[in-house]
Design an enzyme around this catalytic site. Structure first.
Site, PDB file in Angstrom:
ATOM      1  N   GLU A 247       0.896  -1.158   0.000  1.00 53.93           N
ATOM      2  CA  GLU A 247       0.000   0.000   0.000  1.00 53.93           C
ATOM      3  C   GLU A 247       0.929   1.201   0.000  1.00 53.93           C
ATOM      4  OE1 GLU A 247      -1.634   3.143   0.695  1.00 53.93           O
ATOM      5  OE2 GLU A 247      -1.948   2.520   2.762  1.00 53.93           O
ATOM      6  N   CYS A 281      -2.339   9.126   2.632  1.00 45.76           N
ATOM      7  CA  CYS A 281      -2.108   8.697   1.246  1.00 45.76           C
ATOM      8  C   CYS A 281      -3.348   8.830   0.376  1.00 45.76           C
ATOM      9  CB  CYS A 281      -1.593   7.262   1.214  1.00 45.76           C
ATOM     10  SG  CYS A 281      -2.666   6.074   2.057  1.00 45.76           S
TER      11      CYS A 281
END
Length: 476
Positions: A247, A281
């Site tokens: 990720e 993010c």
């Protein structure tokens, strides 16, 4: 404040001969000294994890489910302690820290139930009297690496599905925020799992990362971090053919179409952009606003950004805390100044917050007239920078939104269902939010495409990365 924790190996907390200072992003003073692992410590943690593979398997899915529920109960009981640690280490507002811990508890509850539902299947064979059986088995020892920006939810997303699947874990949390992971691992003791099922090592790359990546007994690694680190980890994993899930970074577009509910969009865009000081993010980085709404959007967005209260995350009045460290502060300021010099208009912010004598505080910043080639737009800024550009046509904005190597998340605001479907189908991202930023939930798969990563965390998909598929043919 870290003395009662340290390294966690084979079911015990240990101290070490060397320690590393953990710094407060609010005061720039030392919060405490945390035990720093040697390479030998990390190898012992891997040994402990390897010894737990068979005992975890023998517990069965129902036994592991009960253990995860016990862990979740213990975590819920220690919510106040955990939320305070999150705010101390990251500086984020205490309300955001509390929500993060609640979401982390939920990961363990969700995967407790998924542990009971690791299904195989039976396939008819063309061989007379035969059949194929497809079963799922734990991959084995997992190395888990987490970033500092969500020091509770990131470890939980890895620990919960790994344990549900029957995989022992060696967790390496960020050295900037180790205390939160330590509290979580301490809670895991309540699950009464086999010794070695979960291990924690903090320390230098040479002493933690390298032994994990070199050891062939570690069959999978999971990272939440930068794209650059992910690329290196993929290369290193190839030597021992480890499974990987990544990720990584994002550069999320947010499109405000001409038929959007402007007030409703602003109500969620501003807090989402400046949550955790923009160090998220999936935060919206690139705002594309239709020309008919552009002026009003910029004016109101700037007004709301300027009104945000900066301060220590432990103060209930704080709405935005500091950046994590001095280098992040310097980088964010450089991105803003480059944009202004290139022709962007600074609406509000754009400098270190002058009212603080210490801490890495940067003003909530809004840039308008941003062009696609400016770094504020073309790269993940990972800070409190809202970069805004205008557009005219739907096809144009979707093309511009997709002009990125990243593909983690994307957002659009519209009241037209057909346009919403077109945007969802066209935007290149692992996750798309329409009139919403609520993408992170234990029941939903979280992850990206392209340079934003591989695999998924959350949902029924999340446990698959910790399972191998075994085929057998049985003939009588």
């Amino acid at each position: 404040m870290y003395q009662k924790f340290g390294l966690f190996i084979a079911g015990r907390w240990e101290q070490s001969a060397t320690t590393t200072a953990v710094m407060s992003p609010v005061t720039e003073e030392t919060l405490g000294e945390v035990a720093s692992a040697t390479a030998s410590d990390t190898r012992r943690a891997i040994d402990a994890a390897a010894s737990a593979v068979i005992p975890l398997h023998k517990m069965g899915g129902f036994g592991r489910a009960d253990a995860l529920h016990r862990i979740a109960d213990e975590m819920a009981a220690r919510s106040d302690e955990a939320a305070q640690m999150i705010s101390l280490e990251t500086g984020k507002p205490i309300a955001q820290s509390g929500r993060e811990w609640v979401l982390s508890v939920d990961q363990f509850r969700w995967y407790a139930e998924e542990a009971r539902r690791i299904y195989g299947r039976v396939v008819e064979s063309r061989v007379p009297g035969g059949r194929f059986e497809v079963n799922k088995e734990a991959v084995g020892v997992v190395g888990a690496f987490t970033a500092w920006n969500f020091p509770a939810s990131l470890p939980a997303r890895k620990l919960a599905p790994a344990l549900a699947a029957g995989c022992p874990v060696v967790l390496r949390p960020s050295s900037q925020t180790p205390g939160v992971a330590m509290i979580m691992v301490d809670c895991i003791r309540a699950g009464r799992l086999p010794n070695g099922a979960v291990n924690l090592v903090a320390g230098s790359t040479d002493n933690t990362y390298t032994p994990i990546m070199e050891d062939a007994r570690v069959r999978k690694v999971s990272l939440t971090g930068s794209t650059r680190v992910g690329q290196q980890m993929i290369r290193d994993a190839a030597d021992t053919v480890k499974k990987v899930s990544m990720e990584l970074g994002g550069n999320a577009p947010c499109i405000i179409f001409d038929d959007a509910d402007l007030g409703a969009a602003l109500d969620v865009c501003v807090p989402s952009k400046f949550g955790n000081a923009g160090q998220v993010c999936v935060t919206p980085d690139r705002f594309f606003v239709h020309e008919s709404l552009y002026s009003d959007f910029v004016t109101e967005f700037s007004k709301r950004a300027a009104a945000l209260t900066l301060g220590d995350g432990l103060d209930d009045a704080t709405e935005m805390g500091p950046l994590i460290n001095a280098s992040r502060l310097t980088e964010v300021d450089a991105i803003v100044q480059e944009a202004v010099q290139a022709g962007a208009k600074l609406e509000v912010g754009g400098q270190r917050a002058a009212e603080f004598n210490s801490g890495h505080f940067y003003e909530p910043t809004v840039l308008s007239n941003v062009t696609d080639d400016m770094r504020a737009f073309s790269e993940e800024n990972f800070g409190p920078i809202a970069a805004i550009s205008r557009f005219t046509e739907e096809a144009e904005v979707l093309t511009r939104a997709n002009a990125s190597t990243m593909g983690l998340s994307a957002y659009a605001f519209t009241q037209n269902p057909e346009r919403a479907r077109r945007a969802t189908a066209t935007l290149k991202a692992g996750m798309v939010g329409i009139n919403s930023f609520a993408l992170a939930a234990s029941e939903a798969p979280f992850g990206g495409t392209n340079y934003s990563g591989l695999g998924r965390e959350g949902g029924s998909e999340g446990i698959e990365d910790y399972l191998d598929t075994k085929l057998s043919q049985i003939v009588f």
